[in-house]
Design an enzyme around this catalytic site. Sequence first.
Site, mmCIF file in Angstrom:
data_model
loop_
_atom_site.group_PDB
_atom_site.id
_atom_site.type_symbol
_atom_site.label_atom_id
_atom_site.label_comp_id
_atom_site.label_asym_id
_atom_site.label_seq_id
_atom_site.Cartn_x
_atom_site.Cartn_y
_atom_site.Cartn_z
ATOM 1 N N GLY A 8 -1.536 -7.327 3.807
ATOM 2 C CA GLY A 8 -2.645 -7.266 4.757
ATOM 3 C C GLY A 8 -2.153 -6.745 6.092
ATOM 4 O O GLY A 8 -1.002 -6.348 6.235
ATOM 5 N N ILE A 57 0.835 -1.201 0.000
ATOM 6 C CA ILE A 57 0.000 0.000 0.000
ATOM 7 C C ILE A 57 0.876 1.259 0.000
ATOM 8 O O ILE A 57 0.434 2.339 -0.362
ATOM 9 C CB ILE A 57 -0.987 -0.039 1.189
ATOM 10 C CG1 ILE A 57 -2.185 0.865 0.965
ATOM 11 C CG2 ILE A 57 -0.283 0.218 2.506
ATOM 12 C CD1 ILE A 57 -3.401 0.480 1.791
ATOM 13 N N SER A 83 -0.929 -7.232 9.796
ATOM 14 C CA SER A 83 -0.175 -8.393 10.279
ATOM 15 C C SER A 83 -0.271 -8.636 11.784
ATOM 16 O O SER A 83 0.442 -9.498 12.311
ATOM 17 C CB SER A 83 1.286 -8.256 9.872
ATOM 18 O OG SER A 83 1.852 -7.174 10.559
ATOM 19 N N ASP A 108 -3.775 -0.950 -3.085
ATOM 20 C CA ASP A 108 -4.575 -1.230 -1.902
ATOM 21 C C ASP A 108 -5.318 -2.539 -2.192
ATOM 22 O O ASP A 108 -6.099 -2.615 -3.148
ATOM 23 C CB ASP A 108 -5.566 -0.071 -1.694
ATOM 24 C CG ASP A 108 -6.461 -0.296 -0.489
ATOM 25 O OD1 ASP A 108 -6.420 -1.386 0.104
ATOM 26 O OD2 ASP A 108 -7.213 0.650 -0.155
ATOM 27 N N SER A 128 -0.927 -17.752 9.403
ATOM 28 C CA SER A 128 -0.237 -17.444 10.662
ATOM 29 C C SER A 128 -0.558 -18.485 11.725
ATOM 30 O O SER A 128 -1.630 -19.111 11.702
ATOM 31 C CB SER A 128 -0.685 -16.064 11.148
ATOM 32 O OG SER A 128 -0.292 -15.868 12.493
ATOM 33 N N ARG A 145 8.135 -18.125 24.031
ATOM 34 C CA ARG A 145 7.158 -18.596 23.045
ATOM 35 C C ARG A 145 7.793 -18.714 21.663
ATOM 36 O O ARG A 145 7.578 -19.669 20.937
ATOM 37 C CB ARG A 145 5.983 -17.608 23.021
ATOM 38 C CG ARG A 145 4.923 -17.953 22.045
ATOM 39 C CD ARG A 145 3.715 -17.028 22.165
ATOM 40 N NE ARG A 145 3.003 -17.073 20.922
ATOM 41 C CZ ARG A 145 3.211 -16.257 19.899
ATOM 42 N NH1 ARG A 145 4.051 -15.253 19.987
ATOM 43 N NH2 ARG A 145 2.543 -16.417 18.784
ATOM 44 N N TYR A 198 -7.607 -11.118 13.684
ATOM 45 C CA TYR A 198 -6.494 -11.361 12.755
ATOM 46 C C TYR A 198 -6.370 -12.860 12.440
ATOM 47 O O TYR A 198 -6.263 -13.257 11.274
ATOM 48 C CB TYR A 198 -5.207 -10.811 13.391
ATOM 49 C CG TYR A 198 -3.935 -11.256 12.732
ATOM 50 C CD1 TYR A 198 -3.579 -10.813 11.466
ATOM 51 C CD2 TYR A 198 -3.064 -12.129 13.394
ATOM 52 C CE1 TYR A 198 -2.397 -11.226 10.874
ATOM 53 C CE2 TYR A 198 -1.888 -12.535 12.820
ATOM 54 C CZ TYR A 198 -1.554 -12.089 11.555
ATOM 55 O OH TYR A 198 -0.387 -12.507 10.969
#
Length: 267
Positions: free
Chosen positions: A71, A33, A73, A49, A109, A172, A134
């Site tokens: 997109g 973008i 994130s 976009d 993800s 993590r 998300y």
Amino acid sequence: MQKILVTGATGGVGTRLRMLMKGLYPSIRWSDIRKPDDLAADEEFIVADLADLAAVKTIVAGVDGIVHLGGYSIEGPWEMILNANIVGCYNLFEAAYRAGVKRVVFASSNHALGFYPRSQRVGVNVTVRPDSRYGVSKAFGEALGALYADKHGLRVTCLRIGNVGDAPLDQRRLAIWLKPEDLVQLIRIGLEHRDIHFEIFYGASDNADVWWDNSNARRFGYKPTGKADDFRAQAMAAQAKLPPDPIGDRYQGGPFCSDEYDADRAG
Ligand code: 15L
């Protein structure tokens, strides 16, 4: 693959890929973008976009394969996720199919499955358990990928990416760290492997504290070179500085799970 499009080129992962994928394919078109500040004269870049179908049609024209990183994130307000990740992802797959693009590698993800407990090892055939709007958008993208693969023959690979960086940032991330070069390996399998129809791979390196069964990626030749364990001391030192997060520490998605969490109060 002669010509590749990479969306999300200005983001953190996209910026790394612009360096690591240089020269890998005869022609690479980058898009986002906004333009990156350090664009080189020999890099093709188109501002677009993703929520604008006409713009997406322009960026996919003439490409053989797409790496869709574009997109929002992280977790965000619904309007943001809706436009960038839901509408944007639909536009990408629809435009790709209409333009005759052969392959899409979709950056999914770990947050599509963030509410699995850390004690559970998950493979690629489990129900999604998103930890955020998300994460829901990533599950949606995977479902779209399956639809375009099964109905229209697009070859689609979804990478459930952990965390891409030079080193794991905390405890993590010791389980979900993805060395950038290993990400490139996974992308190349998605773009080049003869037998791809619709596949899901976990975007993780060869980490000792693994939560995911990534045998599907290995079946396609994935040989990760990164080992999060090499950075254990520094990751644990960083972890020690973080505030306790009883919910986040229980689940794979970490802080994405504890954010807005009020299930214990539901009664
Ligand atoms: C993601 O999906 C995000 O894009 C990234 O910013 C990190 O938050 C990563 O997950 C993570 O789980 O560490």
